[in-house]
Scaffold this motif. Structure first.
Motif, PDB file in Angstrom:
ATOM      1  N   UNK A 186       0.832  -1.205   0.000  1.00  0.00           N
ATOM      2  CA  UNK A 186       0.000   0.000   0.000  1.00  0.00           C
ATOM      3  C   UNK A 186       0.871   1.262   0.000  1.00  0.00           C
ATOM      4  N   UNK A 187       1.879   1.290   0.853  1.00  0.00           N
ATOM      5  CA  UNK A 187       2.767   2.446   0.899  1.00  0.00           C
ATOM      6  C   UNK A 187       3.465   2.688  -0.422  1.00  0.00           C
ATOM      7  N   UNK A 188       3.885   1.591  -1.086  1.00  0.00           N
ATOM      8  CA  UNK A 188       4.558   1.746  -2.374  1.00  0.00           C
ATOM      9  C   UNK A 188       3.606   2.256  -3.447  1.00  0.00           C
ATOM     10  N   UNK A 189       2.362   1.814  -3.437  1.00  0.00           N
ATOM     11  CA  UNK A 189       1.394   2.312  -4.420  1.00  0.00           C
ATOM     12  C   UNK A 189       1.156   3.804  -4.241  1.00  0.00           C
ATOM     13  N   UNK A 190       0.953   4.225  -2.991  1.00  0.00           N
ATOM     14  CA  UNK A 190       0.706   5.649  -2.738  1.00  0.00           C
ATOM     15  C   UNK A 190       1.945   6.483  -3.051  1.00  0.00           C
ATOM     16  N   UNK A 191       3.117   5.931  -2.729  1.00  0.00           N
ATOM     17  CA  UNK A 191       4.349   6.647  -3.039  1.00  0.00           C
ATOM     18  C   UNK A 191       4.547   6.771  -4.550  1.00  0.00           C
ATOM     19  N   UNK A 192       4.209   5.722  -5.290  1.00  0.00           N
ATOM     20  CA  UNK A 192       4.324   5.772  -6.753  1.00  0.00           C
ATOM     21  C   UNK A 192       3.376   6.809  -7.342  1.00  0.00           C
ATOM     22  N   UNK A 193       2.166   6.871  -6.802  1.00  0.00           N
ATOM     23  CA  UNK A 193       1.204   7.877  -7.252  1.00  0.00           C
ATOM     24  C   UNK A 193       1.772   9.278  -7.033  1.00  0.00           C
ATOM     25  N   UNK A 194       2.352   9.498  -5.855  1.00  0.00           N
ATOM     26  CA  UNK A 194       2.947  10.797  -5.564  1.00  0.00           C
ATOM     27  C   UNK A 194       4.168  11.084  -6.403  1.00  0.00           C
ATOM     28  N   UNK A 195       4.984  10.062  -6.659  1.00  0.00           N
ATOM     29  CA  UNK A 195       6.179  10.248  -7.474  1.00  0.00           C
ATOM     30  C   UNK A 195       5.808  10.642  -8.897  1.00  0.00           C
ATOM     31  N   UNK A 196       4.773   9.995  -9.446  1.00  0.00           N
ATOM     32  CA  UNK A 196       4.322  10.374 -10.784  1.00  0.00           C
ATOM     33  C   UNK A 196       3.875  11.817 -10.832  1.00  0.00           C
ATOM     34  N   UNK A 197       3.130  12.249  -9.803  1.00  0.00           N
ATOM     35  CA  UNK A 197       2.676  13.637  -9.752  1.00  0.00           C
ATOM     36  C   UNK A 197       3.846  14.593  -9.595  1.00  0.00           C
ATOM     37  N   UNK A 198       4.848  14.182  -8.829  1.00  0.00           N
ATOM     38  CA  UNK A 198       6.044  15.010  -8.657  1.00  0.00           C
ATOM     39  C   UNK A 198       6.740  15.238 -10.000  1.00  0.00           C
ATOM     40  N   UNK A 199       6.901  14.171 -10.762  1.00  0.00           N
ATOM     41  CA  UNK A 199       7.562  14.285 -12.069  1.00  0.00           C
ATOM     42  C   UNK A 199       6.742  15.174 -13.003  1.00  0.00           C
ATOM     43  N   UNK A 200       5.433  14.935 -13.041  1.00  0.00           N
ATOM     44  CA  UNK A 200       4.581  15.736 -13.907  1.00  0.00           C
ATOM     45  C   UNK A 200       4.563  17.200 -13.517  1.00  0.00           C
ATOM     46  N   UNK A 201       4.493  17.466 -12.221  1.00  0.00           N
ATOM     47  CA  UNK A 201       4.463  18.848 -11.761  1.00  0.00           C
ATOM     48  C   UNK A 201       5.765  19.571 -12.019  1.00  0.00           C
ATOM     49  N   UNK A 202       6.895  18.877 -11.840  1.00  0.00           N
ATOM     50  CA  UNK A 202       8.190  19.495 -12.101  1.00  0.00           C
ATOM     51  C   UNK A 202       8.317  19.875 -13.576  1.00  0.00           C
ATOM     52  N   UNK A 203       7.878  18.990 -14.462  1.00  0.00           N
ATOM     53  CA  UNK A 203       7.933  19.278 -15.896  1.00  0.00           C
ATOM     54  C   UNK A 203       6.990  20.425 -16.261  1.00  0.00           C
ATOM     55  N   UNK A 204       5.807  20.435 -15.644  1.00  0.00           N
ATOM     56  CA  UNK A 204       4.831  21.492 -15.942  1.00  0.00           C
ATOM     57  C   UNK A 204       5.349  22.868 -15.523  1.00  0.00           C
ATOM     58  N   UNK A 205       5.954  22.949 -14.347  1.00  0.00           N
ATOM     59  CA  UNK A 205       6.415  24.239 -13.850  1.00  0.00           C
ATOM     60  C   UNK A 205       7.709  24.720 -14.478  1.00  0.00           C
ATOM     61  N   UNK A 206       8.354  23.879 -15.276  1.00  0.00           N
ATOM     62  CA  UNK A 206       9.643  24.247 -15.860  1.00  0.00           C
ATOM     63  C   UNK A 206       9.509  25.161 -17.068  1.00  0.00           C
ATOM     64  N   UNK A 207       8.301  25.364 -17.564  1.00  0.00           N
ATOM     65  CA  UNK A 207       8.132  26.206 -18.751  1.00  0.00           C
ATOM     66  C   UNK A 207       6.995  27.189 -18.555  1.00  0.00           C
ATOM     67  N   UNK A 208       7.004  28.236 -19.349  1.00  0.00           N
ATOM     68  CA  UNK A 208       5.920  29.209 -19.357  1.00  0.00           C
ATOM     69  C   UNK A 208       4.856  28.746 -20.352  1.00  0.00           C
ATOM     70  N   UNK A 209       3.603  28.862 -19.958  1.00  0.00           N
ATOM     71  CA  UNK A 209       2.519  28.366 -20.799  1.00  0.00           C
ATOM     72  C   UNK A 209       1.729  29.534 -21.381  1.00  0.00           C
ATOM     73  N   UNK A 210       1.464  29.444 -22.684  1.00  0.00           N
ATOM     74  CA  UNK A 210       0.672  30.468 -23.356  1.00  0.00           C
ATOM     75  C   UNK A 210      -0.799  30.061 -23.355  1.00  0.00           C
ATOM     76  N   UNK A 211      -1.679  31.031 -23.542  1.00  0.00           N
ATOM     77  CA  UNK A 211      -3.105  30.737 -23.646  1.00  0.00           C
ATOM     78  C   UNK A 211      -3.805  30.760 -22.304  1.00  0.00           C
ATOM     79  N   UNK A 212      -5.114  30.664 -22.363  1.00  0.00           N
ATOM     80  CA  UNK A 212      -5.936  30.732 -21.161  1.00  0.00           C
ATOM     81  C   UNK A 212      -5.723  29.495 -20.296  1.00  0.00           C
ATOM     82  N   UNK A 213      -5.492  29.662 -18.994  1.00  0.00           N
ATOM     83  CA  UNK A 213      -5.293  28.495 -18.127  1.00  0.00           C
ATOM     84  C   UNK A 213      -6.536  27.615 -18.023  1.00  0.00           C
ATOM     85  N   UNK A 214      -7.720  28.206 -18.216  1.00  0.00           N
ATOM     86  CA  UNK A 214      -8.950  27.415 -18.152  1.00  0.00           C
ATOM     87  C   UNK A 214      -8.983  26.360 -19.256  1.00  0.00           C
ATOM     88  N   UNK A 215      -8.569  26.748 -20.457  1.00  0.00           N
ATOM     89  CA  UNK A 215      -8.537  25.799 -21.569  1.00  0.00           C
ATOM     90  C   UNK A 215      -7.465  24.736 -21.324  1.00  0.00           C
TER      91      UNK A 215
END
Length: 419
Positions: free
Chosen positions: A247-276
């Motif tokens: 269970x701990x490994x599953x939850x940690x993997x879920x968090x690790x995936x989000x960490x990777x995705x969030x780091x990549x998302x915040x590394x660049x500036x995004x154009x366009x409306x954030x709602x879209x």
């Protein structure tokens, strides 16, 4: 990628506020896991575990906007620290009294949830006065989401480690003691003590008078539902495979995936409306939850959990920008707290639904609740496109000197603080 985050962390007070908030939120971030493990150790079933976790989540949902509005009215230190202490005492009561008297157990988790301090919304209200420029604040939102995933990655492991070394009751006590220390570290900081909300229009609905904010909250109810159901379904999956550590490994993997995705998302500036942009991210988030219903072997399931988490932090980071665009003036902490609230209500609903789903249909049905939640979140965003297309305000408030002691603010950027 790292340079932009280091630039933020080098700003005066930034590292302290981020670290203090994360530690202060540790009880809230790990409470569903800790409550489920504590209930199972005390001999309770999945339905009772889900019900107690749901009671905690619902109480948190009620308390966050009320405490958030109190912060907007009275400042952070006078609300955050007392709330953290009372919340911790609720969990102490649960750990000491156990499940022998169920009404007392429910009362304990309700008190703990109701007084959970709105540190998350408070941090987002502080970022503009600490960082100043709009692009830095938007990157801080992404860094904030990434840092939360570090907590959600390490938090489950910390809880399971404390359970293995001592007991589920000890885990509850240690986690909540750390939470009080984190809140104390935040409220003693200069930005927290100096912060004041912008003047607000008197209205009984507060932040909820914004149609766009209501649309966002509706979508994130279902994102919370998906995550809440995974909490219960993950325990069932671990039981199926005979190892609590799974269970701990599953939850940690879920968090690790989000960490990777969030780091990549915040590394660049995004154009366009954030709602879209948010609609596209949530579509990918929903797509990532669906394969969990396959419930393959532990290694493959851990990989699927990591994949399911990749778009979570980007969705959260993007939602912060949308909240800032749609929150009425003077309601910034309350608006962010409503997002936490809706997420908590959804998570509570997810734990409450997933428990019976597991008992009636097996582990795969518990994960099916998560997939359905992701799809529903996307449908809400698609159905409310008009409301989200019309922000209540655009960033244009200048930060006053009492909140900008670093001289970092740029004219034309909204802080939600007194002008």
């Amino acid at each position: 990628m790292a340079a932009g985050y280091l630039d933020i962390l080098r700003a005066r007070h930034a590292a302290r506020l981020l670290a203090g908030t994360l530690v202060g939120r540790l009880p809230n971030g790990t409470a569903p896991i800790a409550i489920v493990l504590f209930t199972r150790a005390e001999g309770g079933g999945y339905t009772l575990a889900g019900a107690l976790a749901a009671a905690y989540g619902l109480a948190t949902a009620v308390g966050q906007p009320l405490l958030g509005r109190a912060v907007d009215l009275y400042g952070q230190p006078r609300v955050q620290l007392p709330a953290a202490v009372v919340s911790a005492l609720g969990m102490v009561l649960l750990a000491v009294c156990g499940l022998g008297v169920l009404p007392l157990a429910y009362a304990a988790v309700i008190v703990a949830g109701l007084f959970t301090p709105p540190l998350e919304g408070g941090l987002r209200a502080l970022w503009p006065s600490v960082l100043g420029r709009e692009d830095r604040v938007h990157r801080a939102y992404a860094m904030d989401a990434v840092a939360q995933e570090v907590m959600f990655t390490l938090g489950p492991l910390l809880v399971t480690l404390l359970v293995a070394l001592w007991s589920p009751a000890a885990a509850l006590l240690v986690i909540n003691a750390l939470g009080v220390l984190g809140a104390l570290w935040v409220v003693l900081s200069e930005p927290s003590r100096a912060w004041r909300s912008a003047p607000r229009e008197a209205h009984w609905l507060g932040a909820l008078r914004s149609p766009g904010l209501l649309a966002l909250l509706g979508a994130f109810f279902f994102v919370g539902l998906a995550l809440g159901s995974i909490t219960v379904a993950g325990v069932a999956y671990a039981d199926d495979h005979g190892r609590e550590s799974v269970y701990g490994w599953l939850m940690a993997a879920l968090g690790l995936g989000a960490l990777i995705g969030g780091a990549a998302y915040g590394a660049r500036q995004w154009a366009g409306a954030p709602e879209r942009r948010l609609r596209g991210i949530v579509a990918l988030l929903a797509l990532g939850y669906l394969p969990l219903t396959l419930t393959p072997g532990v290694v493959a399931m851990t990989a699927l959990a990591a994949l399911a988490g990749v778009f979570l932090a980007p969705a959260i980071a993007c939602s912060f920008i949308v909240v800032d665009r749609h929150a009425p003036r003077g309601t910034v902490t309350e608006a962010f707290s409503w997002l936490v609230t809706t997420f908590g209500v959804g998570a509570a609903a997810g734990t409450a639904v997933a428990g019976p789903a597991v008992e009636l249909g097996g582990t795969a049905q518990g994960f099916a609740v998560a997939g359905a939640g992701g799809v529903a979140a996307l449908l809400v965003l698609l159905a409310t496109g008009k409301a989200l297309a019309a922000p209540v305000r655009t960033p244009e408030v200048v930060i006053g000197p009492e909140n900008d002691r670093n001289g970092a603010a740029e004219p034309g950027f909204s802080s939600g603080h007194k002008a």
